[in-house]
Design an enzyme around this catalytic site. Structure first.
Site, PDB file in Angstrom:
ATOM      1  N   HIS A 173      -6.016 -30.741  11.537  1.00 16.59           N
ATOM      2  CA  HIS A 173      -5.416 -29.660  10.747  1.00 16.59           C
ATOM      3  C   HIS A 173      -4.397 -30.269   9.786  1.00 16.59           C
ATOM      4  O   HIS A 173      -3.266 -30.549  10.155  1.00 16.59           O
ATOM      5  CB  HIS A 173      -4.743 -28.660  11.675  1.00 16.59           C
ATOM      6  CG  HIS A 173      -4.408 -27.348  11.026  1.00 16.59           C
ATOM      7  ND1 HIS A 173      -4.332 -27.175   9.657  1.00 16.59           N
ATOM      8  CD2 HIS A 173      -4.135 -26.129  11.565  1.00 16.59           C
ATOM      9  CE1 HIS A 173      -4.026 -25.921   9.392  1.00 16.59           C
ATOM     10  NE2 HIS A 173      -3.891 -25.260  10.535  1.00 16.59           N
ATOM     11  N   HIS A 176      -1.951 -25.808   5.224  1.00 16.08           N
ATOM     12  CA  HIS A 176      -1.118 -24.632   5.473  1.00 16.08           C
ATOM     13  C   HIS A 176       0.341 -24.931   5.779  1.00 16.08           C
ATOM     14  O   HIS A 176       1.042 -24.118   6.367  1.00 16.08           O
ATOM     15  CB  HIS A 176      -1.708 -23.764   6.598  1.00 16.08           C
ATOM     16  CG  HIS A 176      -3.140 -23.435   6.413  1.00 16.08           C
ATOM     17  ND1 HIS A 176      -3.942 -22.979   7.431  1.00 16.08           N
ATOM     18  CD2 HIS A 176      -3.943 -23.525   5.311  1.00 16.08           C
ATOM     19  CE1 HIS A 176      -5.179 -22.786   6.982  1.00 16.08           C
ATOM     20  NE2 HIS A 176      -5.190 -23.115   5.689  1.00 16.08           N
ATOM     21  N   TYR A 178       1.636 -27.281   7.768  1.00 14.80           N
ATOM     22  CA  TYR A 178       1.959 -27.848   9.075  1.00 14.80           C
ATOM     23  C   TYR A 178       2.220 -29.357   8.920  1.00 14.80           C
ATOM     24  O   TYR A 178       2.273 -29.870   7.814  1.00 14.80           O
ATOM     25  CB  TYR A 178       0.849 -27.528  10.077  1.00 14.80           C
ATOM     26  CG  TYR A 178       0.744 -26.049  10.357  1.00 14.80           C
ATOM     27  CD1 TYR A 178       1.775 -25.372  11.011  1.00 14.80           C
ATOM     28  CD2 TYR A 178      -0.373 -25.316   9.954  1.00 14.80           C
ATOM     29  CE1 TYR A 178       1.699 -24.003  11.253  1.00 14.80           C
ATOM     30  CE2 TYR A 178      -0.455 -23.946  10.195  1.00 14.80           C
ATOM     31  CZ  TYR A 178       0.588 -23.298  10.839  1.00 14.80           C
ATOM     32  OH  TYR A 178       0.511 -21.945  11.071  1.00 14.80           O
TER      33      TYR A 178
END
Length: 370
Positions: A173, A176, A178
């Site tokens: 990931h 976004h 993070y």
């Protein structure tokens, strides 16, 4: 809603590294937070199993947190470490495979999106490249190189565990806002060492994670990398402004070992740059030659931001435009989020032309494991 398009292109097999998917439909990763103390149980198992039984080609799990004390911001988000959590995931992998599906975990660290004092591990401070959150507020000291090395190692261990448990690959990931994305973004990465600098230099942290994961899993285990221009705060953020910059940004990630890019956008039909109808997945495939996954309000008439901000649901709409783009080979795979969250049989209904039976997404659906 009438079926007035051919869905044949959605149901062609696709080879991804050492595995073959039965079709082009991916279940998008969606945080559900139904795993008390980080342990996914039988209800989570059945949730994923239902999607495999109903024809999803590839399931990307909700974000699972790596073995770092500050990785999580919710005690009900599943861990990807520890015997109890990993045993739970092993059972899920077996159930999905028995149903004929494929599944990969999304490996996650929230970075400075964690709030000071937040559970779990209340005493652990948020971490980030420069110790500041998206608003520019200092929440900790910048990560030291030793801390960076520890986090890179935690990602690699999670990747090795995924392979050991029988998963079909991993997704990192990097979107976004993070932790990985915080290194990409100049507002949160103000470092002056080799982990900072221009948008190319800021890929170094991600490159080290990708290389460590590749070393841990070998050459044929698929590594998917999710990235985005937008952040949770603000949604209008941009990492790069032109196709040329995007190519420069992606090249180090390709060279590090990414097999597939999962290109996160809020609305898949919107062009990424002026002068072309290609979306982010389309440009990424064109520039890198790598397979891409598109995502963003597939099959729905409202984007997810209105769901979060206003508690709005969404109505089902046809997917003609999506299929046209897929047939032009602008991208290879299609990730479906909220439409699959509320309707486990979405894929079968699309395949069989039963679009009038599709269940509309509501705000209440986010609170239930259908």
């Amino acid at each position: 809603m009438k079926k007035n398009y051919s869905v044949q292109s959605l149901f062609q097999p696709f080879t991804l590294g050492s595995i073959t998917l039965s079709n082009r439909i991916v279940m998008a990763p969606m945080t559900r937070a139904f795993s008390p103390d980080g342990v996914p149980g039988k209800d989570v198992l059945e949730y994923y199993k239902r999607r495999a039984e109903k024809g999803v080609g590839l399931i990307v799990t909700e974000g699972t947190v790596i073995n770092h004390l500050a990785a999580a911001a919710n005690p009900n988000v599943p861990y990807f470490h520890g015997d109890k959590a990993l045993n739970g995931w092993a059972k899920i992998v077996d159930a999905v495979h028995e149903a004929g599906g494929r599944i990969i975990p999304q490996l996650w660290h929230v970075g400075t999106q964690r709030i000071v004092g937040q559970l779990p591990n209340r005493e652990s401070l948020p971490i980030g490249p420069s110790g500041v959150n998206a608003e520019g507020i200092k929440v900790n000291e910048p990560m030291t190189e030793q801390e960076i090395e520890v986090v890179v190692g935690a990602y690699a261990q999670a990747a090795a565990d995924a392979k050991r448990l029988g998963f079909d690959g991993i997704e990192l990931h990097g979107a976004h806002g993070y932790l990985i994305d915080q290194f990409f973004w100049e507002q949160t990465n103000r470092r002056t060492d080799h982990y900072g600098g221009d948008f190319i230099a800021r890929t170094r942290f991600a490159v080290e994670i990708i290389k460590a994961c590749r070393l841990a899993v070998g050459p044929d285990f698929p590594i998917v990398f999710r990235f985005s221009q937008w952040k949770r705060r603000p949604f209008t953020a941009k990492l790069v402004e032109t196709p040329e910059q995007l190519a420069q940004f992606l090249l180090p990630l390709v060279e590090a070992g990414v097999d597939v890019f999962h290109c996160s956008t809020r609305r898949f039909w919107e062009p990424e740059f002026e002068g072309s109808s290609l979306n982010l997945a389309g440009w990424t495939k064109k520039l890198t030659g790598k397979p891409t996954i598109t995502v963003g309000s597939v099959g729905l008439d409202e984007e997810f931001i209105r769901f979060f901000a206003e508690g709005k649901g969404a109505r089902n709409v046809n997917i003609d435009g999506l299929i046209e783009r897929l047939e032009r080979e602008e991208f290879d795979l299609v990730a479906v989020g909220r439409a699959l969250l509320v309707d486990p049989a979405w894929v079968d209904k699309i395949r069989n032309g039963c679009v009038e039976e599709l269940i509309p997404f509501t705000h209440e659906a986010s609170k239930i494991l259908y």
